[in-house]
Design an enzyme around this catalytic site. Structure first.
Site, PDB file in Angstrom:
ATOM      1  N   ASN A 104      50.399  54.879 -28.948  1.00 42.45           N
ATOM      2  CA  ASN A 104      50.245  53.581 -28.300  1.00 42.45           C
ATOM      3  C   ASN A 104      50.246  53.730 -26.783  1.00 42.45           C
ATOM      4  O   ASN A 104      50.941  54.585 -26.214  1.00 42.45           O
ATOM      5  CB  ASN A 104      51.257  52.558 -28.802  1.00 42.45           C
ATOM      6  CG  ASN A 104      52.704  53.032 -28.814  1.00 42.45           C
ATOM      7  OD1 ASN A 104      52.978  54.223 -28.855  1.00 42.45           O
ATOM      8  ND2 ASN A 104      53.606  52.088 -28.779  1.00 42.45           N
TER       9      ASN A 104
ATOM     10  N   CYS B 169      47.402  50.022 -29.842  1.00 43.81           N
ATOM     11  CA  CYS B 169      48.257  50.649 -30.847  1.00 43.81           C
ATOM     12  C   CYS B 169      47.844  52.103 -31.091  1.00 43.81           C
ATOM     13  O   CYS B 169      46.694  52.499 -30.834  1.00 43.81           O
ATOM     14  CB  CYS B 169      48.160  49.893 -32.166  1.00 43.81           C
ATOM     15  SG  CYS B 169      48.990  48.290 -32.168  1.00 43.81           S
TER      16      CYS B 169
ATOM     17  N   GLU C 199      47.268  53.536 -33.918  1.00 50.88           N
ATOM     18  CA  GLU C 199      46.201  53.619 -34.922  1.00 50.88           C
ATOM     19  C   GLU C 199      44.827  53.425 -34.260  1.00 50.88           C
ATOM     20  O   GLU C 199      43.863  54.109 -34.592  1.00 50.88           O
ATOM     21  CB  GLU C 199      46.399  52.555 -36.004  1.00 50.88           C
ATOM     22  CG  GLU C 199      47.682  52.709 -36.805  1.00 50.88           C
ATOM     23  CD  GLU C 199      48.881  51.987 -36.193  1.00 50.88           C
ATOM     24  OE1 GLU C 199      48.937  51.837 -34.960  1.00 50.88           O
ATOM     25  OE2 GLU C 199      49.759  51.596 -36.968  1.00 50.88           O
TER      26      GLU C 199
ATOM     27  N   CYS D 218      50.280  46.883 -37.634  1.00 51.66           N
ATOM     28  CA  CYS D 218      50.071  45.456 -37.406  1.00 51.66           C
ATOM     29  C   CYS D 218      48.799  45.002 -38.137  1.00 51.66           C
ATOM     30  O   CYS D 218      47.990  45.810 -38.597  1.00 51.66           O
ATOM     31  CB  CYS D 218      49.967  45.160 -35.908  1.00 51.66           C
ATOM     32  SG  CYS D 218      48.397  45.640 -35.158  1.00 51.66           S
TER      33      CYS D 218
ATOM     34  N   CYS E  56      45.492  46.372 -36.804  1.00 54.37           N
ATOM     35  CA  CYS E  56      45.238  47.785 -37.131  1.00 54.37           C
ATOM     36  C   CYS E  56      44.884  47.960 -38.608  1.00 54.37           C
ATOM     37  O   CYS E  56      44.121  48.850 -38.958  1.00 54.37           O
ATOM     38  CB  CYS E  56      46.427  48.651 -36.744  1.00 54.37           C
ATOM     39  SG  CYS E  56      46.474  48.927 -34.966  1.00 54.37           S
TER      40      CYS E  56
HETATM   41  N1  THU Z   1      52.609  49.663 -32.364  1.00 56.47           N
HETATM   42  C1  THU Z   1      51.733  50.634 -32.752  1.00 56.47           C
HETATM   43  O1  THU Z   1      51.194  51.378 -31.915  1.00 56.47           O
HETATM   44  N2  THU Z   1      51.465  50.760 -34.063  1.00 56.47           N
HETATM   45  C2  THU Z   1      52.117  50.085 -35.048  1.00 56.47           C
HETATM   46  O2  THU Z   1      51.839  50.330 -36.220  1.00 56.47           O
HETATM   47  C3  THU Z   1      53.128  49.070 -34.713  1.00 56.47           C
HETATM   48  C4  THU Z   1      53.225  48.726 -33.265  1.00 56.47           C
HETATM   49  C5  THU Z   1      52.952  49.582 -30.918  1.00 56.47           C
HETATM   50  C6  THU Z   1      52.348  48.464 -30.123  1.00 56.47           C
HETATM   51  C7  THU Z   1      53.320  48.363 -28.968  1.00 56.47           C
HETATM   52  O3  THU Z   1      52.979  49.338 -27.993  1.00 56.47           O
HETATM   53  C8  THU Z   1      54.655  48.756 -29.583  1.00 56.47           C
HETATM   54  O4  THU Z   1      54.351  49.450 -30.771  1.00 56.47           O
HETATM   55  C9  THU Z   1      55.558  47.577 -29.875  1.00 56.47           C
HETATM   56  O5  THU Z   1      54.876  46.598 -30.595  1.00 56.47           O
END
Ligand code: THU
Length: 130
Positions: free
Chosen positions: A39, A50, A52, A83, A86
């Site tokens: 992320n 994110c 993903e 999320c 994603c």
């Molecule tokens: N986040 C991800 O990168 N992937 C996930 O599956 C869940 C959430 C990140 C987004 C943000 O940078 C942090 O986690 C908090 O939401």
């Protein structure tokens, strides 16, 4: 290196000055190659991306568009779950039966599939009359 190890390693590079929540994702393409992402947050919060999404972008940039396996890891009390956005992004490139491993940094894992994570997904067939 396993997909889980790749996700664990790339997680270290996450840029998370706002949430402090590092996430790593690794996806295997149909070629067998592994593509990773972490992320990347932004001071304008909605502009963050994110893990993903980063892995998918790396896969497409490498010339692949078919995902055969997914792994996501974070330092969460239960295995981190992607999320909604994603899940839709993964469904663009992965069949419903593609295996997904969700993991915590301290060793908990949960196995699911892209289809289980996004039942009733919107897909191309719904635009057939357009
Ligand atoms: N986040 C991800 O990168 N992937 C996930 O599956 C869940 C959430 C990140 C987004 C943000 O940078 C942090 O986690 C908090 O939401």
């Amino acid at each position: 290196m396993s997909l889980l190890e790749s996700a664990r390693a790339v997680r270290e590079n996450a840029y998370v000055p706002y949430s402090r929540f590092k996430v790593g994702a690794a996806i295997r393409g149909a070629s067998g190659a592994v593509h990773v992402g972490c992320n990347v947050e932004n001071v304008a919060y909605p502009e963050g991306t994110c893990a993903e999404a980063g892995a998918i972008a790396a896969m497409v940039a490498a010339g692949e568009t078919v995902i055969t396996e997914v792994c996501v890891i974070a330092d969460s009390p239960v295995p981190v779950t992607p999320c909604g956005g994603c899940r839709q992004k993964l469904a663009e490139f992965a069949a419903a039966d593609v295996p997904v491993t969700l993991a915590t940094t301290d060793g908990l894992t949960r196995r699911t599939t892209v289809g289980e994570m996004l039942p009733g997904a919107f897909d191309q067939a719904q635009m057939d009359r357009a």
